[in-house]
Design a protein around this motif. Structure first.
Motif, mmCIF file in Angstrom:
data_model
loop_
_atom_site.group_PDB
_atom_site.id
_atom_site.type_symbol
_atom_site.label_atom_id
_atom_site.label_comp_id
_atom_site.label_asym_id
_atom_site.label_seq_id
_atom_site.Cartn_x
_atom_site.Cartn_y
_atom_site.Cartn_z
ATOM 1 N N VAL A 37 0.835 -1.204 0.000
ATOM 2 C CA VAL A 37 0.000 0.000 0.000
ATOM 3 C C VAL A 37 0.871 1.256 0.000
ATOM 4 O O VAL A 37 0.687 2.157 -0.822
ATOM 5 C CB VAL A 37 -0.970 -0.008 1.206
ATOM 6 C CG1 VAL A 37 -1.641 1.334 1.395
ATOM 7 C CG2 VAL A 37 -2.000 -1.120 1.052
ATOM 8 N N HIS A 38 1.820 1.309 0.902
ATOM 9 C CA HIS A 38 2.670 2.499 0.999
ATOM 10 C C HIS A 38 3.489 2.678 -0.282
ATOM 11 O O HIS A 38 3.625 3.794 -0.791
ATOM 12 C CB HIS A 38 3.587 2.412 2.222
ATOM 13 C CG HIS A 38 4.293 3.686 2.498
ATOM 14 N ND1 HIS A 38 5.496 4.017 1.913
ATOM 15 C CD2 HIS A 38 3.941 4.744 3.268
ATOM 16 C CE1 HIS A 38 5.864 5.204 2.330
ATOM 17 N NE2 HIS A 38 4.947 5.671 3.154
ATOM 18 N N GLY A 39 4.017 1.588 -0.816
ATOM 19 C CA GLY A 39 4.818 1.672 -2.037
ATOM 20 C C GLY A 39 4.017 2.183 -3.224
ATOM 21 O O GLY A 39 4.492 3.038 -3.983
ATOM 22 N N LEU A 40 2.796 1.668 -3.385
ATOM 23 C CA LEU A 40 1.957 2.135 -4.491
ATOM 24 C C LEU A 40 1.575 3.608 -4.305
ATOM 25 O O LEU A 40 1.619 4.391 -5.258
ATOM 26 C CB LEU A 40 0.698 1.281 -4.609
ATOM 27 C CG LEU A 40 0.882 -0.140 -5.126
ATOM 28 C CD1 LEU A 40 -0.428 -0.913 -5.031
ATOM 29 C CD2 LEU A 40 1.387 -0.132 -6.553
ATOM 30 N N ALA A 41 1.205 3.973 -3.084
ATOM 31 C CA ALA A 41 0.830 5.360 -2.815
ATOM 32 C C ALA A 41 2.017 6.294 -3.063
ATOM 33 O O ALA A 41 1.868 7.361 -3.670
ATOM 34 C CB ALA A 41 0.314 5.511 -1.391
ATOM 35 N N HIS A 42 3.176 5.882 -2.628
ATOM 36 C CA HIS A 42 4.369 6.707 -2.820
ATOM 37 C C HIS A 42 4.703 6.837 -4.300
ATOM 38 O O HIS A 42 5.116 7.899 -4.768
ATOM 39 C CB HIS A 42 5.560 6.128 -2.052
ATOM 40 C CG HIS A 42 6.723 7.060 -1.984
ATOM 41 N ND1 HIS A 42 7.668 7.124 -2.983
ATOM 42 C CD2 HIS A 42 7.064 7.989 -1.063
ATOM 43 C CE1 HIS A 42 8.561 8.038 -2.667
ATOM 44 N NE2 HIS A 42 8.219 8.578 -1.513
ATOM 45 N N ARG A 43 4.512 5.764 -5.040
ATOM 46 C CA ARG A 43 4.793 5.788 -6.481
ATOM 47 C C ARG A 43 3.873 6.788 -7.189
ATOM 48 O O ARG A 43 4.311 7.501 -8.078
ATOM 49 C CB ARG A 43 4.611 4.386 -7.064
ATOM 50 C CG ARG A 43 5.003 4.285 -8.497
ATOM 51 C CD ARG A 43 6.511 4.390 -8.612
ATOM 52 N NE ARG A 43 6.938 4.008 -9.918
ATOM 53 C CZ ARG A 43 7.678 4.771 -10.709
ATOM 54 N NH1 ARG A 43 8.085 5.947 -10.307
ATOM 55 N NH2 ARG A 43 8.032 4.355 -11.889
ATOM 56 N N VAL A 44 2.626 6.839 -6.786
ATOM 57 C CA VAL A 44 1.679 7.775 -7.402
ATOM 58 C C VAL A 44 1.963 9.201 -6.952
ATOM 59 O O VAL A 44 1.984 10.125 -7.774
ATOM 60 C CB VAL A 44 0.217 7.394 -7.065
ATOM 61 C CG1 VAL A 44 -0.745 8.487 -7.499
ATOM 62 C CG2 VAL A 44 -0.153 6.070 -7.717
ATOM 63 N N ARG A 49 5.077 11.721 3.121
ATOM 64 C CA ARG A 49 3.996 12.063 4.053
ATOM 65 C C ARG A 49 2.628 11.808 3.433
ATOM 66 O O ARG A 49 1.718 11.324 4.097
ATOM 67 C CB ARG A 49 4.120 13.508 4.514
ATOM 68 C CG ARG A 49 5.359 13.703 5.394
ATOM 69 C CD ARG A 49 5.501 15.110 5.895
ATOM 70 N NE ARG A 49 4.438 15.389 6.858
ATOM 71 C CZ ARG A 49 4.033 16.601 7.156
ATOM 72 N NH1 ARG A 49 4.584 17.653 6.570
ATOM 73 N NH2 ARG A 49 3.072 16.790 8.033
ATOM 74 N N ALA A 50 2.485 12.140 2.150
ATOM 75 C CA ALA A 50 1.209 11.891 1.469
ATOM 76 C C ALA A 50 0.950 10.389 1.363
ATOM 77 O O ALA A 50 -0.182 9.933 1.541
ATOM 78 C CB ALA A 50 1.212 12.532 0.088
ATOM 79 N N ALA A 51 2.001 9.610 1.108
ATOM 80 C CA ALA A 51 1.857 8.153 1.031
ATOM 81 C C ALA A 51 1.466 7.584 2.395
ATOM 82 O O ALA A 51 0.648 6.656 2.480
ATOM 83 C CB ALA A 51 3.148 7.501 0.535
ATOM 84 N N ASP A 52 2.022 8.145 3.461
ATOM 85 C CA ASP A 52 1.633 7.726 4.814
ATOM 86 C C ASP A 52 0.142 7.983 5.033
ATOM 87 O O ASP A 52 -0.574 7.153 5.583
ATOM 88 C CB ASP A 52 2.431 8.482 5.884
ATOM 89 C CG ASP A 52 3.891 8.078 5.949
ATOM 90 O OD1 ASP A 52 4.255 7.021 5.386
ATOM 91 O OD2 ASP A 52 4.679 8.840 6.561
ATOM 92 N N GLY A 53 -0.321 9.157 4.581
ATOM 93 C CA GLY A 53 -1.738 9.508 4.736
ATOM 94 C C GLY A 53 -2.641 8.567 3.962
ATOM 95 O O GLY A 53 -3.677 8.123 4.482
ATOM 96 N N VAL A 54 -2.264 8.238 2.739
ATOM 97 C CA VAL A 54 -3.071 7.313 1.941
ATOM 98 C C VAL A 54 -3.058 5.930 2.585
ATOM 99 O O VAL A 54 -4.090 5.242 2.621
ATOM 100 C CB VAL A 54 -2.581 7.260 0.471
ATOM 101 C CG1 VAL A 54 -3.224 6.108 -0.283
ATOM 102 C CG2 VAL A 54 -2.886 8.574 -0.222
ATOM 103 N N THR A 55 -1.930 5.514 3.118
ATOM 104 C CA THR A 55 -1.850 4.209 3.784
ATOM 105 C C THR A 55 -2.835 4.161 4.949
ATOM 106 O O THR A 55 -3.580 3.189 5.102
ATOM 107 C CB THR A 55 -0.408 3.932 4.269
ATOM 108 O OG1 THR A 55 0.469 3.965 3.135
ATOM 109 C CG2 THR A 55 -0.300 2.589 4.967
ATOM 110 N N ARG A 56 -2.880 5.221 5.740
ATOM 111 C CA ARG A 56 -3.840 5.275 6.844
ATOM 112 C C ARG A 56 -5.271 5.235 6.318
ATOM 113 O O ARG A 56 -6.122 4.530 6.860
ATOM 114 C CB ARG A 56 -3.624 6.540 7.678
ATOM 115 C CG ARG A 56 -2.429 6.455 8.612
ATOM 116 C CD ARG A 56 -2.368 7.628 9.582
ATOM 117 N NE ARG A 56 -2.260 8.917 8.911
ATOM 118 C CZ ARG A 56 -1.128 9.479 8.513
ATOM 119 N NH1 ARG A 56 0.009 8.861 8.726
ATOM 120 N NH2 ARG A 56 -1.127 10.662 7.924
ATOM 121 N N GLU A 57 -5.539 5.991 5.249
ATOM 122 C CA GLU A 57 -6.884 6.011 4.663
ATOM 123 C C GLU A 57 -7.317 4.631 4.187
ATOM 124 O O GLU A 57 -8.467 4.234 4.387
ATOM 125 C CB GLU A 57 -6.931 6.963 3.461
ATOM 126 C CG GLU A 57 -7.039 8.420 3.793
ATOM 127 C CD GLU A 57 -7.127 9.236 2.508
ATOM 128 O OE1 GLU A 57 -8.074 9.031 1.726
ATOM 129 O OE2 GLU A 57 -6.222 10.069 2.302
#
Length: 192
Positions: A37-44, A49-57
């Motif tokens: 999850v974090h890797g995909l969010a970070h890639r996008v 910090r934004a990837a951390d937020g998406v991971t929590r979401e």
């Protein structure tokens, strides 16, 4: 789905446990998929910090809506990856739209950036989801600059088998540009 294509028992059991509100199930799910999850969010998003937020979401959404996952539609991993992709692209669009409203860039640049991020995330997912022999062959060829002969030697397989693995791995990876990429999570291709 045929019996052969039925989702793994773990996926069905995990959904049932989440539906019952078992906090330990969420912990297990997090342990299994947080890196994905974090890797995909970070890639996008290209932002830690934004990837951390998406991971929590993503994990909050799974906890609050465990029935949103339908085991008959595919593996839980694919569903979680698709949810991650959708939420990350929504956040990217919101961030970029705010920048656009502030006079930074054009709507065409925004769409190009979103499309690029979506393709990159699909490519990451495809590489992570492909069978280990294909992934290993691609990693040797790409990161260690091995040709198919060297890859065959490193893997202890025939040259024909090394060529087959590389060709199939590259064919799978090339689907990242397709809308509705086969093998990707439901809702992972197409409109972003």
């Amino acid at each position: 789905m045929t019996k052969k294509d039925a989702p793994p028992r773990w996926d069905r059991t995990m959904q049932q446990r989440l539906t019952r509100g078992e906090a330990a199930a969420l912990g297990e799910l997090y342990d299994r998929f947080a890196t994905l999850v974090h890797g995909l969010a970070h890639r996008v998003l290209g932002d830690e910090r934004a990837a951390d937020g998406v991971t929590r979401e993503v994990f909050a959404h799974v906890w609050e809506h465990p029935d949103a996952y339908d085991p008959e539609q595919g593996p839980l991993r694919s569903w979680v990856a698709g949810l991650t992709h959708r939420l990350a692209v929504q956040r990217l669009r919101a961030t970029e739209t705010a920048a656009l409203a502030g006079g930074h860039g054009t709507s065409e640049e925004l769409e190009r950036k979103v499309r690029h991020a979506a393709v990159a995330a699909r490519a990451d997912y495809i590489v992570q989801a492909m069978p280990a022999p294909l992934r290993t062959a691609l990693e040797l060829a790409y990161f260690q600059r091995r040709d198919y002969r060297q890859t065959a030697t490193d893997l202890g397989v025939t040259e024909d088998e090394a060529r087959r693995r590389l060709r199939l791995g590259l064919q799978l990876l090339s689907t990242a540009h397709d809308t509705g990429a086969p093998g990707g999570p439901p809702g992972y291709g197409g409109a972003v």
